[in-house]
Design a protein around this motif. Structure first.
Motif, mmCIF file in Angstrom:
data_model
loop_
_atom_site.group_PDB
_atom_site.id
_atom_site.type_symbol
_atom_site.label_atom_id
_atom_site.label_comp_id
_atom_site.label_asym_id
_atom_site.label_seq_id
_atom_site.Cartn_x
_atom_site.Cartn_y
_atom_site.Cartn_z
ATOM 1 N N ASN A 253 -9.095 -32.491 51.411
ATOM 2 C CA ASN A 253 -10.031 -31.832 50.318
ATOM 3 C C ASN A 253 -10.009 -30.338 50.346
ATOM 4 N N ALA A 254 -9.517 -29.873 51.265
ATOM 5 C CA ALA A 254 -9.212 -28.474 51.407
ATOM 6 C C ALA A 254 -8.174 -28.190 52.356
ATOM 7 N N PRO A 255 -7.813 -27.231 52.404
ATOM 8 C CA PRO A 255 -6.783 -26.576 53.392
ATOM 9 C C PRO A 255 -7.088 -26.758 54.853
ATOM 10 N N HIS A 256 -6.237 -27.160 55.757
ATOM 11 C CA HIS A 256 -6.466 -27.182 57.127
ATOM 12 C C HIS A 256 -5.436 -27.179 58.022
ATOM 13 N N ALA A 257 -5.205 -25.652 58.277
ATOM 14 C CA ALA A 257 -4.257 -25.186 58.982
ATOM 15 C C ALA A 257 -4.118 -25.841 60.530
ATOM 16 N N HIS A 258 -3.151 -26.183 60.999
ATOM 17 C CA HIS A 258 -2.906 -27.154 62.153
ATOM 18 C C HIS A 258 -2.048 -26.524 63.196
ATOM 19 N N CYS A 259 -1.414 -25.637 62.824
ATOM 20 C CA CYS A 259 -0.338 -25.100 64.045
ATOM 21 C C CYS A 259 0.088 -23.851 63.238
ATOM 22 N N ILE A 260 0.391 -22.762 64.226
ATOM 23 C CA ILE A 260 0.962 -21.634 63.955
ATOM 24 C C ILE A 260 1.935 -21.221 65.144
ATOM 25 N N LEU A 261 3.344 -20.800 64.735
ATOM 26 C CA LEU A 261 4.112 -20.294 65.809
ATOM 27 C C LEU A 261 5.244 -19.282 65.221
ATOM 28 N N PRO A 262 5.855 -18.603 66.150
ATOM 29 C CA PRO A 262 6.859 -17.844 65.400
ATOM 30 C C PRO A 262 8.200 -18.559 65.594
ATOM 31 N N ASP A 263 9.163 -18.032 64.810
ATOM 32 C CA ASP A 263 10.500 -18.679 64.945
ATOM 33 C C ASP A 263 11.300 -18.211 65.989
ATOM 34 N N PRO A 264 12.403 -18.854 66.537
ATOM 35 C CA PRO A 264 13.087 -18.123 67.749
ATOM 36 C C PRO A 264 13.522 -16.773 67.708
ATOM 37 N N ALA A 265 13.676 -16.124 66.403
ATOM 38 C CA ALA A 265 14.014 -14.779 66.626
ATOM 39 C C ALA A 265 12.695 -13.952 66.476
ATOM 40 N N ASN A 266 11.639 -14.449 66.276
ATOM 41 C CA ASN A 266 10.508 -13.605 66.242
ATOM 42 C C ASN A 266 10.414 -12.778 65.101
ATOM 43 N N ARG A 267 10.989 -13.120 64.073
ATOM 44 C CA ARG A 267 11.008 -12.299 62.879
ATOM 45 C C ARG A 267 9.858 -13.125 61.804
ATOM 46 N N PHE A 268 9.892 -14.337 61.827
ATOM 47 C CA PHE A 268 8.841 -14.918 60.942
ATOM 48 C C PHE A 268 7.983 -15.944 61.707
ATOM 49 N N VAL A 269 6.653 -16.158 61.113
ATOM 50 C CA VAL A 269 5.621 -16.956 61.693
ATOM 51 C C VAL A 269 5.604 -18.140 60.728
ATOM 52 N N PHE A 270 5.357 -19.324 61.314
ATOM 53 C CA PHE A 270 5.028 -20.248 60.320
ATOM 54 C C PHE A 270 3.950 -21.150 60.628
ATOM 55 N N ALA A 271 3.065 -21.465 59.497
ATOM 56 C CA ALA A 271 1.866 -22.052 59.757
ATOM 57 C C ALA A 271 1.821 -23.309 59.197
ATOM 58 N N VAL A 272 1.500 -24.480 59.562
ATOM 59 C CA VAL A 272 1.823 -25.784 59.268
ATOM 60 C C VAL A 272 0.161 -26.181 58.599
ATOM 61 N N ASP A 273 0.064 -26.748 57.462
ATOM 62 C CA ASP A 273 -1.459 -26.798 56.755
ATOM 63 C C ASP A 273 -1.450 -28.348 56.670
ATOM 64 N N LEU A 274 -2.109 -29.058 57.224
ATOM 65 C CA LEU A 274 -2.259 -30.679 57.154
ATOM 66 C C LEU A 274 -3.057 -30.994 55.741
ATOM 67 N N GLY A 275 -3.857 -29.927 55.217
ATOM 68 C CA GLY A 275 -4.545 -30.286 53.862
ATOM 69 C C GLY A 275 -3.862 -29.858 52.649
#
Length: 373
Positions: free
Chosen positions: A159-181
């Protein structure tokens, strides 16, 4: 302070920090010694680390530990907190340093960038992510940037955004956030000059509607990643474009056997240190699913479903040598160890387990206390 109970030492031993769901006045982070040869866990102590330290991470030097406090109220505001601890190098015990607001309700995941400059936090009920600079002494500065997700999905839990994970990529250039919602993996560029997360124009990946992506993990080779989807009990194999910071689907497989008809939700996911096997946890079926990874295609082949000898396996981990898998069964208050067949990836119970109140996060690290012995 963490109370110490003397335990045996050998070259085959590692330390295990355990995060739990606990009340503020209770011991909430536990420390164990793991014997890789036997699979046995020996308790060394525990510490009062505030309410619900449900996810933990350590810096690369093993000098500091960081924990989210998964609560919905912090200093009178709708937020959880993030806590920093110094690690005694002779005993492994924790000493509280400081605590900051997560600026989001129910923070449930924390990781560090590859340079140990920032703590990255995902807040489930807040539907947002943030980054906290780390001071030279290991303390956390207030959040420097926060990014609010928007949207929803077709499932009742979306019913709404639910951020559940956040981590950098191996090169530390990007960060990725996984949203279950929202069924999305959001990408951010890590801007160390401005202490900011710069949102990418488009999501890095969009999962199937109602999938409910929960956790993301990278393959050791860096060009593959795997996403576990909580709500439809699947795992998606992904090809990672490290230049663009995006993912392309290779394959999606169920985490359940075909004859299972009950209610299930997925939780955690890890690749073996040698990159040959993938593991995911099922809550409801109460199992780990095991896949073989085909290199370089990244495709998965089912190997096994193994019962976790407990209920609600929210989190599990693999020791750095790849010989053992440790499973935290939240609902039955136990941690169970399994032996890994290095040729097939199959898991066999070691017969060793310990009772821990509501264990929900396991972090296994080298036994650095031996260097100070």
């Amino acid at each position: 302070m963490l109370t110490s109970e003397k335990g045996p030492q050998s070259k085959e031993e590692y330390l295990v920090y355990v995060g739990t769901y606990a009340k503020p006045e209770e011991d909430s982070i536990y420390l164990y010694k793991l014997n890789v040869s036997t699979g046995a866990l020996t308790r060394l102590g525990s510490t009062k680390a505030g309410a619900n330290p449900s996810y933990l991470t350590l810096d690369s030097r093993r000098e500091h530990l960081y924990a989210v406090n998964e609560t919905t109220d912090f200093q009178g505001k709708a937020s959880g907190a993030v806590s920093a601890f110094a690690i005694d190098q002779k005993s492994g015990r924790l000493a509280f340093l400081n605590q900051q607001s997560a600026l989001g309700s129910a923070p449930c995941y924390i990781s560090l960038d590859k340079m140990n400059r920032y703590a990255l936090v995902a807040s489930y009920l807040g539907g947002n992510v943030g980054m906290l600079p780390i001071e030279p002494n290991g303390e956390l500065a207030p959040i420097a940037d926060t990014q609010q997700h928007t949207g929803s999905g077709p499932h009742k839990n979306q019913n709404a955004p639910h951020a559940h994970c956040i981590l950098p990529d191996p090169a530390n250039r990007f960060v990725f956030a996984v949203d279950l919602g929202t069924d999305k993996v959001y990408g951010y560029q890590l801007d160390a000059k401005e202490d900011a997360l710069e949102p990418m124009a488009m999501p890095a990946f969009t999962a199937a509607p109602g999938a409910g992506p929960r956790h993301l993990t990278f393959h050791p080779g860096g060009q593959l990643a795997y996403l576990i989807n909580e709500l439809n009990s699947t795992i998606t194999a992904l090809r990672y474009d490290e230049g663009a910071g995006t993912f392309q689907e290779i394959q999606t497989l169920t985490t359940l056997p075909p004859d299972f008809k009950g209610i299930n939700s997925c939780a955690d996911i890890h690749v073996s240190p040698n990159g040959e096997f993938l593991y995911g946890s099922n809550r409801g079926h109460d199992s780990l699913v095991v896949y073989a990874i085909d290199i370089p295609s990244g495709r998965l082949t089912l190997v096994q479903h193994v019962p976790t000898q407990g209920q609600k396996p929210r989190n599990f981990t693999i020791d750095p040598t790849g010989q053992l898998v440790l499973v935290a069964n939240q609902a039955t208050n136990n941690i169970v160890t399994f032996r890994v067949d290095r040729e097939t990836g199959k898991l066999t119970p070691t017969g060793k387990s310990v009772q821990v109140p509501a264990p929900v996060c396991l972090q296994v690290v080298e036994d650095f206390t031996r260097r100070s012995a």
